[in-house]
Scaffold this active site. Structure first.
Site, PDB file in Angstrom:
ATOM      1  CB  SER A 159      -0.917   0.006   1.231  1.00  0.00           C
ATOM      2  OG  SER A 159      -0.160  -0.170   2.411  1.00  0.00           O
ATOM      3  CG  HIS A 209      -2.815  -0.563  -2.889  1.00  0.00           C
ATOM      4  ND1 HIS A 209      -3.033   0.768  -2.627  1.00  0.00           N
ATOM      5  CD2 HIS A 209      -3.090  -1.232  -1.733  1.00  0.00           C
ATOM      6  CE1 HIS A 209      -3.421   0.899  -1.376  1.00  0.00           C
ATOM      7  NE2 HIS A 209      -3.467  -0.298  -0.816  1.00  0.00           N
ATOM      8  CD  GLU A 267      -3.482   3.623  -5.236  1.00  0.00           C
ATOM      9  OE1 GLU A 267      -3.368   4.845  -5.364  1.00  0.00           O
ATOM     10  OE2 GLU A 267      -3.011   3.004  -4.261  1.00  0.00           O
ATOM     11  CG  ASN A 280      -2.541   4.063   1.869  1.00  0.00           C
ATOM     12  OD1 ASN A 280      -3.543   4.278   2.527  1.00  0.00           O
ATOM     13  ND2 ASN A 280      -2.217   2.849   1.455  1.00  0.00           N
TER      14      ASN A 280
END
Length: 283
Positions: A119, A140, A152, A190
């Site tokens: 992540s 991800h 992602e 993130n």
């Protein structure tokens, strides 16, 4: 490249979810974990998720059996046959992921794509421990995997167009939405989400408001489905800390400095929902 045989490394919350969606899409899936207890826990999560879909009449009992028949649990990579794609879903620590990828590179056929569900960690650096950096990519998934639509897809410096297209196609086959992202700390999701959670922890740490008030403001004022402190508990406070440390180290900017309260909770073993206690208590 056509992907048919998939290996998922790690049967935790993310790994079991990834295994489930691949099996639901018709792929043959081997689910690997080093510990039998961890493997059985992951399979139990999948069973519970699928039974919930049967109960809600989204799938039939026969369809559920067909999905579970696609899942093959293993506790040793020596049991693994040739696969087209590996998705690693181990703990979010760079040294561990590097070790796993070096091992996978030595074991897997030359044409196998090696993907990581990291992540926040650098794809290029993970790829560098292999002899196939062109076939290493980030994939991800969001949590919970069976529900969330986004994946992602992160190219490393050497990731080939062929590898990217194969993963893009596979992601669409899972009925997910692939979004291409470049290899920067935290990627997009993130890099934006974790500083918000970290700022919520600072707001609690500085006594601006109670945890309930902070979460209520973000739910009612910003229309978030859950407050940032509740979300942190669901993600895992250790994971939040790892990601903030990755952002802080990667960018060298103190705006990404983890809140001392977050670090204190992790040191205390209060990791959130998975340990029964984080910012809130869970029974």
């Amino acid at each position: 490249m056509t992907i048919q045989q998939v290996l998922i490394v790690g049967a935790g919350q993310m790994g079991s979810g990834i295994a489930q969606v691949f099996a639901q899409a018709g792929y043959n899936v081997q689910l690997f974990d080093t510990k039998e207890a961890g493997l059985q826990k992951g399979l139990a999560i999948i069973e519970k998720n699928l039974q919930r879909q049967v109960d809600k009449e989204r799938i039939t009992a026969t369809e559920k059996e067909g999905i579970t028949s696609k899942l093959h649990p293993i506790t040793s990579l020596d049991q693994c046959g040739d696969v087209d794609l590996v998705v690693e879903a181990a703990v979010e620590q760079l040294a561990i992921k590097k070790q796993i990828f070096a091992d996978l590179d030595a074991r897997m056929p030359a044409q196998t794509i090696l993907a990581t569900n990291t992540s926040s960690l650098p794809i290029t650096e993970i790829a560098a421990v292999t002899n196939r950096p062109e076939k290493v990519i980030g994939m991800h998934f969001m949590n919970p995997v069976p529900v969330m639509k986004l994946v992602e897809i992160i190219r490393g410096l050497a990731t080939s167009d062929e590898t990217y297209e194969a993963i893009h196609t596979a992601t669409e086959a899972l009925r997910k939405t692939p979004v291409e992202v470049n290899d920067f700390p935290g990627f997009v999701s993130n890099r934006i989400l974790m500083p918000m959670i970290n700022e919520a922890v600072y707001t609690l740490y500085e006594g601006v408001a109670s945890k309930e008030a902070i979460d209520e403001v973000m739910k009612l004022g910003m229309n978030h489905p859950m407050g940032p402190l509740t979300l942190a508990d669901f993600i895992g406070l250790d994971t939040c800390l790892y990601i903030m440390e990755t952002l802080h180290e990667g960018f060298g900017d103190d705006k990404y400095r983890p809140c001392p309260l977050l670090r204190k909770y992790v040191n205390a073993g209060w990791l959130g929902k998975k340990t029964g206690k984080g910012f809130y208590e869970y029974t």
